[in-house]
Motif scaffolding. Structure first.
Motif, mmCIF file in Angstrom:
data_model
loop_
_atom_site.group_PDB
_atom_site.id
_atom_site.type_symbol
_atom_site.label_atom_id
_atom_site.label_comp_id
_atom_site.label_asym_id
_atom_site.label_seq_id
_atom_site.Cartn_x
_atom_site.Cartn_y
_atom_site.Cartn_z
ATOM 1 N N LEU A 1 -21.905 -22.896 -4.814
ATOM 2 C CA LEU A 1 -22.090 -24.146 -5.562
ATOM 3 C C LEU A 1 -22.670 -25.123 -6.257
ATOM 4 O O LEU A 1 -22.670 -26.015 -7.419
ATOM 5 C CB LEU A 1 -21.765 -24.838 -3.872
ATOM 6 C CG LEU A 1 -20.571 -24.225 -2.768
ATOM 7 C CD1 LEU A 1 -20.207 -25.290 -1.842
ATOM 8 C CD2 LEU A 1 -19.161 -25.465 -3.849
ATOM 9 N N SER A 2 -23.841 -24.613 -5.972
ATOM 10 C CA SER A 2 -25.251 -25.119 -7.043
ATOM 11 C C SER A 2 -24.709 -24.331 -8.709
ATOM 12 O O SER A 2 -25.320 -25.379 -9.250
ATOM 13 C CB SER A 2 -26.566 -24.313 -6.782
ATOM 14 O OG SER A 2 -26.502 -23.409 -6.536
ATOM 15 N N ARG A 3 -23.600 -24.099 -8.841
ATOM 16 C CA ARG A 3 -23.574 -23.053 -10.339
ATOM 17 C C ARG A 3 -22.665 -23.786 -10.508
ATOM 18 O O ARG A 3 -22.043 -23.228 -12.052
ATOM 19 C CB ARG A 3 -23.155 -21.696 -9.551
ATOM 20 C CG ARG A 3 -25.420 -21.281 -9.653
ATOM 21 C CD ARG A 3 -24.850 -20.243 -9.482
ATOM 22 N NE ARG A 3 -26.271 -19.009 -9.922
ATOM 23 C CZ ARG A 3 -27.422 -18.923 -9.089
ATOM 24 N NH1 ARG A 3 -27.272 -19.803 -8.056
ATOM 25 N NH2 ARG A 3 -28.257 -18.645 -9.357
ATOM 26 N N LEU A 4 -21.765 -24.544 -9.951
ATOM 27 C CA LEU A 4 -20.456 -25.171 -10.210
ATOM 28 C C LEU A 4 -20.415 -25.825 -11.252
ATOM 29 O O LEU A 4 -21.652 -26.388 -11.759
ATOM 30 C CB LEU A 4 -19.518 -25.997 -9.133
ATOM 31 C CG LEU A 4 -19.198 -25.511 -8.407
ATOM 32 C CD1 LEU A 4 -19.030 -27.171 -7.534
ATOM 33 C CD2 LEU A 4 -17.734 -24.317 -8.565
ATOM 34 N N GLN A 5 -19.490 -25.585 -12.848
ATOM 35 C CA GLN A 5 -19.160 -26.258 -14.096
ATOM 36 C C GLN A 5 -19.066 -27.422 -13.919
ATOM 37 O O GLN A 5 -17.717 -27.054 -14.329
ATOM 38 C CB GLN A 5 -19.635 -25.164 -14.846
ATOM 39 C CG GLN A 5 -19.607 -24.130 -15.127
ATOM 40 C CD GLN A 5 -21.682 -24.300 -15.306
ATOM 41 O OE1 GLN A 5 -21.435 -24.586 -16.508
ATOM 42 N NE2 GLN A 5 -22.031 -23.939 -14.566
ATOM 43 N N HIS A 6 -18.934 -28.827 -12.261
ATOM 44 C CA HIS A 6 -18.199 -29.770 -12.308
ATOM 45 C C HIS A 6 -19.210 -31.026 -12.600
ATOM 46 O O HIS A 6 -20.283 -30.726 -11.910
ATOM 47 C CB HIS A 6 -17.536 -29.568 -11.459
ATOM 48 C CG HIS A 6 -16.115 -30.942 -11.588
ATOM 49 N ND1 HIS A 6 -16.437 -31.731 -10.482
ATOM 50 C CD2 HIS A 6 -14.870 -30.771 -10.957
ATOM 51 C CE1 HIS A 6 -15.475 -32.836 -10.858
ATOM 52 N NE2 HIS A 6 -14.860 -31.245 -11.061
ATOM 53 N N GLU A 7 -18.914 -32.066 -13.152
ATOM 54 C CA GLU A 7 -19.904 -32.780 -13.214
ATOM 55 C C GLU A 7 -19.716 -33.898 -11.853
ATOM 56 O O GLU A 7 -20.760 -34.591 -12.064
ATOM 57 C CB GLU A 7 -19.665 -33.321 -14.297
ATOM 58 C CG GLU A 7 -19.038 -33.152 -15.709
ATOM 59 C CD GLU A 7 -20.604 -32.345 -15.657
ATOM 60 O OE1 GLU A 7 -22.089 -33.289 -15.505
ATOM 61 O OE2 GLU A 7 -21.370 -31.409 -16.085
ATOM 62 N N SER A 8 -19.017 -33.996 -11.103
ATOM 63 C CA SER A 8 -18.781 -34.634 -10.521
ATOM 64 C C SER A 8 -18.589 -34.597 -8.603
ATOM 65 O O SER A 8 -17.629 -34.523 -8.952
ATOM 66 C CB SER A 8 -18.305 -36.238 -10.768
ATOM 67 O OG SER A 8 -17.905 -37.402 -9.649
ATOM 68 N N PHE A 9 -18.907 -33.666 -8.039
ATOM 69 C CA PHE A 9 -18.813 -33.020 -6.725
ATOM 70 C C PHE A 9 -19.816 -33.460 -5.440
ATOM 71 O O PHE A 9 -21.113 -33.781 -6.316
ATOM 72 C CB PHE A 9 -18.140 -32.408 -6.464
ATOM 73 C CG PHE A 9 -19.585 -30.864 -6.594
ATOM 74 C CD1 PHE A 9 -20.554 -30.683 -5.604
ATOM 75 C CD2 PHE A 9 -20.243 -30.926 -7.929
ATOM 76 C CE1 PHE A 9 -21.332 -29.864 -5.618
ATOM 77 C CE2 PHE A 9 -20.517 -29.712 -8.063
ATOM 78 C CZ PHE A 9 -21.924 -29.130 -6.880
#
Length: 339
Positions: A22-30
């Motif tokens: 999850l620390s590598r997710l390319q998502h700005e807001s979670f």
């Protein structure tokens, strides 16, 4: 913001590995809400050791080959006294083993109490996720006319080119079900399965929209484990889209959260809860087919006996007895079980 909700029970190693992905997710807001079902394996301590960079996550599986090179951005410990913040991890202990649905319901109540949360991503602790998994899931959900439950393409953790499931089909008349897409190669899914060709989304990775949650309500807590996703889909009664997208890729250690190892015989706990839940599911949604459901359960027990698998047969018998008694909670497994 998307709230990622992870239920955990004595699975510290899996949880840390999931968070590493999850620390590598390319998502700005979670943010991440961890709902702990009274773990006794030091899960909380290991979680904060990992957050503080005092514990490394295992990254040995084949599935990591497409993930480990993605940019890693630290997750931080969240504070219970303030509103949910992006890239923060919140520890939510239940104090008892309340089951899959009840624990997720606690997490969703916390998440949707924050008006900035548009959806909750229910994610199994025994998964790792592709860096684009959440962005793709959210984008596909938002394209639906009535966003409800949206699932990922689940690939086997130990065989990352092979599909475990894209969703499920289940007949209330025959009580036969199947995982849609099981055994296909990942690249063949789009040409084989339509995104809405499923009856339910597999709970290992499921995005829940706020309108769905506020209209249909939380998960049913009658089952303890298994059949919650099917129940939720039936309760939506066609008011929301139930779909999956192959662009959201999640790697699943099938059965890891319940102690089952690999793709062979399910663990005794899995056998017990699956059969108990199936009988309760039939009782709630199709009582006229209860005899059929009971027949299927008895047939399973008979097959275990024929194979001289006394532990499996005992788990089936215990499931029937406890269902008849109205048992809904966790119970100690028969000798030889995996819990």
């Amino acid at each position: 913001m998307i709230a990622v909700i992870i239920v955990t029970w004595n699975s510290a190693g899996d949880l840390i590995e999931c968070l590493e992905s999850l620390s590598r997710l390319q998502h700005e807001s979670f943010c991440v809400i961890i709902c702990d079902n009274d773990s006794r394996d030091g899960t909380r301590e290991k979680l904060f050791q990992w957050i503080d960079h005092r514990l490394d996550a295992p990254m040995n599986g084949t599935a990591w080959s497409s993930i480990r090179t993605a940019t890693r951005r630290n997750l931080k410990a969240g504070s219970a006294e303030i509103s949910l913040e992006s890239r923060s991890v919140y520890w939510c202990p239940l104090g008892t083993n309340a089951g899959f649905a009840a624990a997720n319901n606690v997490g969703m109540a916390k998440a949707f109490a924050d008006p900035s949360v548009s959806a909750a991503w229910l994610l199994n602790s025994d998964t790792i996720v592709d860096p684009d998994a959440l962005s793709s899931l959210e984008a596909f959900s938002n394209q639906q006319l009535r966003p409800g439950l949206t699932g990922s393409m689940l690939l086997y953790y130990d065989d990352p080119d092979t599909v475990q499931a894209c969703g499920g089909k289940y007949s209330l008349l025959t009580h036969k079900g199947r995982e849609v897409g099981n055994g296909l190669t990942a690249g063949s899914v789009d040409s084989t399965i339509g995104s809405h060709d499923i009856d339910y989304v597999v709970g290992a990775s499921m995005l829940v929209s706020r309108p769905f949650y506020e209209t249909v309500g939380p998960m049913c807590e009658e089952y303890f484990l298994y059949f919650e996703e099917m129940d939720w889909s039936l309760r939506s009664a066609g008011r929301f889209d139930i779909a999956f997208t192959s662009q959201s890729v999640v790697y699943h250690k099938e059965g890891g959260s319940i102690g089952t190892k690999g793709r062979g015989r399910p663990g005794d706990a899995s056998i017990y809860y699956m059969n108990r839940a199936m009988l309760r599911f039939s009782q709630i949604h199709k009582p006229l087919s209860l005899v059929t459901a009971l027949g299927r359960v008895v047939a399973r027990g008979t097959r275990y006996l024929a194979a001289r698998d006394r532990a499996g047969a005992k788990a089936v018998v215990s499931a029937v007895v406890d269902w008849a008694r109205g048992e809904r909670a966790v119970r100690p497994m028969p000798s030889g079980g995996d819990q």
